[in-house]
Design a protein around this motif. Structure first.
Motif, short mmCIF file in Angstrom:
data_model
loop_
_atom_site.label_atom_id
_atom_site.label_comp_id
_atom_site.label_asym_id
_atom_site.label_seq_id
_atom_site.Cartn_x
_atom_site.Cartn_y
_atom_site.Cartn_z
N CYS A 1 -3.66 0.49 -3.29
CA CYS A 1 -3.20 -0.89 -3.16
C CYS A 1 -2.55 -1.31 -4.48
O CYS A 1 -3.17 -1.24 -5.54
CB CYS A 1 -4.38 -1.81 -2.84
N THR B 1 0.82 -1.21 0.00
CA THR B 1 0.00 0.00 0.00
C THR B 1 0.86 1.27 0.00
O THR B 1 2.04 1.24 0.35
CB THR B 1 -0.92 0.04 1.23
N CYS C 1 -6.00 -4.45 1.45
CA CYS C 1 -5.15 -4.65 0.28
C CYS C 1 -4.61 -6.08 0.28
O CYS C 1 -3.69 -6.43 1.01
CB CYS C 1 -4.00 -3.64 0.30
#
Length: 200
Positions: free
Chosen positions: A169, A93, A137
């Motif tokens: 993500c 992320t 994510c």
């Protein structure tokens, strides 16, 4: 001396009238009247502009300030921790914050990508999406995907309001049929985020 005949007197009067100075006088006044009338008409036609009243006043000054466009992007986390085999994927992320005062239409495109062997880049796929929080994510999320060198979401992929932070993500996948030649190789993938003011 004989008196002139009536016809002679009439002719005499006609001659007197013809030589009388009053006819030129009447003609002069008539001409003056025409000129005077012309002047009066001209004054009526153009004199109106001299009779217009006007006034002006300045309103209170108005102050206008220009806005700002700003973007801050954090580093991608977790991707470096995973070693991929064929068909494997890893996710990480990053955060993007609109630090300006105007909404931004966001575009994410390929940046500089390097690899220890050029064939490795052609075996990788990058996928990008926004998530509510980092825990969301995972390698199974959807989103825009492309090869690293061809990655480009296009302008307006999403709108980032002023003062808002979004979590992105990134998922990188190695093709399931990746050849043995890409074993033990590394790649650095770059993405560029561009924010353009949303038209008012």
């Amino acid at each position: 001396m004989s008196r002139p005949s009536p016809a002679g007197r009439a002719r005499h009067r006609s001659a007197e009238r013809a030589s009388s100075p009053r006819r030129p006088l009447r003609s002069l006044w008539a001409w003056t009247a025409v000129v005077g009338g012309s002047v009066a008409v001209a004054l009526v036609a153009t004199g109106g502009t001299y009779a217009l009243w006007n006034g002006s006043v300045a309103p209170t000054a108005v102050t206008v300030s220009s806005g700002t466009a700003g973007l801050s992007v954090g580093a991608v986390t977790a991707l470096d921790a995973t070693v991929l085999g064929p068909g494997g994927a890893t996710a990480g992320t990053f955060t993007a914050t609109n630090t300006g005062s105007v909404d931004l239409a966001m575009r994410v495109a390929a940046g500089t990508t390097t690899a220890s062997t050029s064939s490795l880049v052609g075996e990788l796929t990058v996928r990008l999406t926004a998530v509510a929080k980092s825990a969301d994510c995972t390698t199974g999320v959807g989103g825009y995907s492309a090869r690293p060198s061809a990655f480009d979401t296009g302008s307006g992929y999403f709108t980032l309001p002023a003062g808002v932070t979004v979590t992105g993500c990134v998922v990188v996948t190695l093709d399931g049929d990746a050849p043995a030649a890409v074993q033990a190789q590394t790649s650095s993938i770059g993405l560029v985020l561009t924010g353009t003011q949303v038209a008012p």
